[in-house]
Design a protein around this motif. Sequence first.
Motif, mmCIF file in Angstrom:
data_model
loop_
_atom_site.group_PDB
_atom_site.id
_atom_site.type_symbol
_atom_site.label_atom_id
_atom_site.label_comp_id
_atom_site.label_asym_id
_atom_site.label_seq_id
_atom_site.Cartn_x
_atom_site.Cartn_y
_atom_site.Cartn_z
ATOM 1 N N LEU A 33 0.823 -1.205 0.000
ATOM 2 C CA LEU A 33 0.000 0.000 0.000
ATOM 3 C C LEU A 33 0.864 1.264 0.000
ATOM 4 N N ARG A 39 2.775 1.636 -3.300
ATOM 5 C CA ARG A 39 1.899 2.036 -4.410
ATOM 6 C C ARG A 39 1.515 3.509 -4.302
ATOM 7 N N VAL A 40 1.170 3.959 -3.105
ATOM 8 C CA VAL A 40 0.729 5.347 -2.922
ATOM 9 C C VAL A 40 1.890 6.324 -3.111
ATOM 10 N N GLU A 47 -5.406 4.332 2.799
ATOM 11 C CA GLU A 47 -4.781 4.847 1.573
ATOM 12 C C GLU A 47 -5.047 6.340 1.412
ATOM 13 N N ARG A 106 -2.110 9.182 1.334
ATOM 14 C CA ARG A 106 -2.040 10.072 0.172
ATOM 15 C C ARG A 106 -2.185 11.540 0.594
#
Length: 143
Positions: A36, A39-40, A124, A128
Amino acid sequence: MVTENKTRPESADVTAFVAGVAHDVRRADAEVLLELFGRVTGWEPQMWGPSIVGYGRYHYRYDSGREGESLVTGFSPRKSYTSLYIMPGYQDLSDELGRLGKHKAGKACININKLADVDLGVVEEIVRKGLDMMLVRYETFDR
């Protein structure tokens, strides 16, 4: 005045650290968080001290003159909970925290017992939004 932080970037292997987490649930949660956060942020993880998986690095300077470097975001699978480190804190995240699920918020971390207690989509969002806030405050990061 540059002050050495207690928590500094280390060369230890992140994958080996996660594989060595003794608690089964926290180890499985750390594997999910590795994906996670990666990816972020789009950044590779790095160990910060013996137990924090960090992403990015930034230089800070306080009005007092103290300055140093820290991770931009990250997590740590602790013995009793997992900490999510969201810089610069949570003052602008009340909506997200209200939707997160079971957690305790510290000064610059969110402590959760297990990922099953929270909404991963909201995790997430929080990562972000914290990253976006850091990009506004600090123009450049080391990735």
